[in-house]
Design a protein around this motif. Structure first.
Motif, PDB file in Angstrom:
ATOM      1  N   GLU A  51      77.803 114.632 148.247  1.00  0.00           N
ATOM      2  CA  GLU A  51      79.131 115.040 147.781  1.00  0.00           C
ATOM      3  C   GLU A  51      80.225 114.234 148.478  1.00  0.00           C
ATOM      4  OE1 GLU A  51      79.814 119.252 147.543  1.00  0.00           O
ATOM      5  OE2 GLU A  51      77.845 119.577 146.628  1.00  0.00           O
ATOM      6  N   TYR A  52      80.043 113.942 149.746  1.00  0.00           N
ATOM      7  CA  TYR A  52      81.005 113.120 150.476  1.00  0.00           C
ATOM      8  C   TYR A  52      81.035 111.694 149.912  1.00  0.00           C
ATOM      9  CZ  TYR A  52      83.103 110.434 154.245  1.00  0.00           C
ATOM     10  OH  TYR A  52      83.889 109.578 154.958  1.00  0.00           O
ATOM     11  N   SER A 102      84.320 105.798 140.815  1.00  0.00           N
ATOM     12  CA  SER A 102      85.431 106.092 139.896  1.00  0.00           C
ATOM     13  C   SER A 102      85.118 107.321 139.065  1.00  0.00           C
ATOM     14  CB  SER A 102      85.693 104.904 138.970  1.00  0.00           C
ATOM     15  OG  SER A 102      86.104 103.790 139.712  1.00  0.00           O
ATOM     16  N   LYS A 103      83.876 107.412 138.603  1.00  0.00           N
ATOM     17  CA  LYS A 103      83.426 108.566 137.835  1.00  0.00           C
ATOM     18  C   LYS A 103      82.036 108.971 138.301  1.00  0.00           C
ATOM     19  CE  LYS A 103      86.865 109.051 134.969  1.00  0.00           C
ATOM     20  NZ  LYS A 103      87.747 110.199 135.076  1.00  0.00           N
ATOM     21  N   LYS A 141      82.637 110.509 146.286  1.00  0.00           N
ATOM     22  CA  LYS A 141      84.058 110.220 146.139  1.00  0.00           C
ATOM     23  C   LYS A 141      84.342 108.724 146.065  1.00  0.00           C
ATOM     24  CE  LYS A 141      85.009 114.531 148.426  1.00  0.00           C
ATOM     25  NZ  LYS A 141      85.078 115.182 149.696  1.00  0.00           N
ATOM     26  N   ASP A 142      83.355 107.889 146.424  1.00  0.00           N
ATOM     27  CA  ASP A 142      83.527 106.437 146.361  1.00  0.00           C
ATOM     28  C   ASP A 142      83.390 105.895 144.939  1.00  0.00           C
ATOM     29  OD1 ASP A 142      83.869 106.334 149.117  1.00  0.00           O
ATOM     30  OD2 ASP A 142      81.793 105.770 149.516  1.00  0.00           O
ATOM     31  N   THR A 160      82.855 120.529 143.564  1.00  0.00           N
ATOM     32  CA  THR A 160      83.885 120.064 144.507  1.00  0.00           C
ATOM     33  C   THR A 160      84.416 118.676 144.146  1.00  0.00           C
ATOM     34  OG1 THR A 160      82.262 119.055 145.996  1.00  0.00           O
ATOM     35  CG2 THR A 160      82.855 121.375 146.406  1.00  0.00           C
ATOM     36  N   LEU A 161      83.752 117.988 143.233  1.00  0.00           N
ATOM     37  CA  LEU A 161      84.142 116.611 142.901  1.00  0.00           C
ATOM     38  C   LEU A 161      85.294 116.582 141.900  1.00  0.00           C
ATOM     39  CD1 LEU A 161      80.661 114.867 142.586  1.00  0.00           C
ATOM     40  CD2 LEU A 161      82.129 115.102 144.596  1.00  0.00           C
ATOM     41  N   LYS A 162      86.235 115.695 142.130  1.00  0.00           N
ATOM     42  CA  LYS A 162      87.386 115.525 141.232  1.00  0.00           C
ATOM     43  C   LYS A 162      87.131 114.438 140.184  1.00  0.00           C
ATOM     44  CE  LYS A 162      89.927 118.348 143.708  1.00  0.00           C
ATOM     45  NZ  LYS A 162      89.275 119.621 143.723  1.00  0.00           N
ATOM     46  N   ASN A 163      86.090 113.629 140.378  1.00  0.00           N
ATOM     47  CA  ASN A 163      85.798 112.508 139.484  1.00  0.00           C
ATOM     48  C   ASN A 163      84.650 112.811 138.518  1.00  0.00           C
ATOM     49  OD1 ASN A 163      83.903 112.583 141.538  1.00  0.00           O
ATOM     50  ND2 ASN A 163      83.889 110.378 141.910  1.00  0.00           N
ATOM     51  N   TRP A 192      78.176 120.336 141.095  1.00  0.00           N
ATOM     52  CA  TRP A 192      78.996 119.359 141.810  1.00  0.00           C
ATOM     53  C   TRP A 192      80.473 119.742 141.700  1.00  0.00           C
ATOM     54  CZ3 TRP A 192      76.333 115.840 144.579  1.00  0.00           C
ATOM     55  CH2 TRP A 192      74.999 115.634 144.239  1.00  0.00           C
TER      56      TRP A 192
END
Length: 178
Positions: free
Chosen positions: A122-123, A129-130, A126-127, A144-147, A142
């Motif tokens: 999960e960390y 784009s999607k 974030k690297d 917690t992910l914004k992508n 998943w």
């Protein structure tokens, strides 16, 4: 299916990179417009890692892609944006549910290791784009992910007629492991 569709119908230059597949026929058939590459990664863990990183870097440097889509369900795939030097955007495609990997009879230590792995993924996610998953249910895994985005697998065929649904035999095909 997606690779062939992008090459055939949309004119994209598509390259597939696999590990340890030199001289082997792919399981799926691809459009002849899809270019296939393979790198050999063998040896002890340090040798394997170095061959993995350097082999991918070499192919990326040769191709100069605009976009790299990672379809590796292991932890090493999450490291690629940090290991490979490129200006390409990164997409991660997750084709396995966390539930499948968590389904084995596990002791407290293996449960702790699995939870640590998920936190690290999960960390590192974030690297990208999607971060692509197959279903809305996978999306919840998943959260917690914004992508995050859902893109289901396309069907490689179209049915000629509808099933009558009077039989009770079902065959499921897919990754059924942990």
């Amino acid at each position: 299916v997606k690779a062939s569709l992008l090459a055939e119908d949309f004119g994209y230059e598509i390259h597939l990179l696999s590990l340890n597949e030199i001289g082997k026929e792919p399981f799926f058939s691809f459009s002849n417009k899809v270019q296939k590459h393979s790198i050999t990664v063998i040896g002890n863990p340090i040798q394997y890692f170095l061959k993995y990183k350097n082999g991918i870097q070499k192919v990326v440097a040769e191709i100069q892609p605009d976009l790299i889509s990672v379809c590796d369900d292991g932890l090493k795939g999450f490291l690629l944006p940090r290991l490979i030097s490129t200006h390409a955007k990164w997409i991660y495609e997750r084709h396995v549910s966390k539930l499948i990997e968590n389904s084995g009879g596990q002791n407290a230590f293996s449960t702790l290791m699995m939870q640590s792995k998920w936190k690290m993924m999960e960390y590192l996610a974030k690297d990208f784009s999607k971060f692509v998953v197959l279903t809305e249910g996978n999306c919840a895994e998943w959260s917690t992910l914004k992508n995050l985005i859902v893109i289901g697998n396309p069907l490689p065929f179209t049915a000629e007629k509808a099933a009558h649904l009077n039989e009770k035999i079902v065959l499921c095909v897919g990754k059924i492991s942990y």
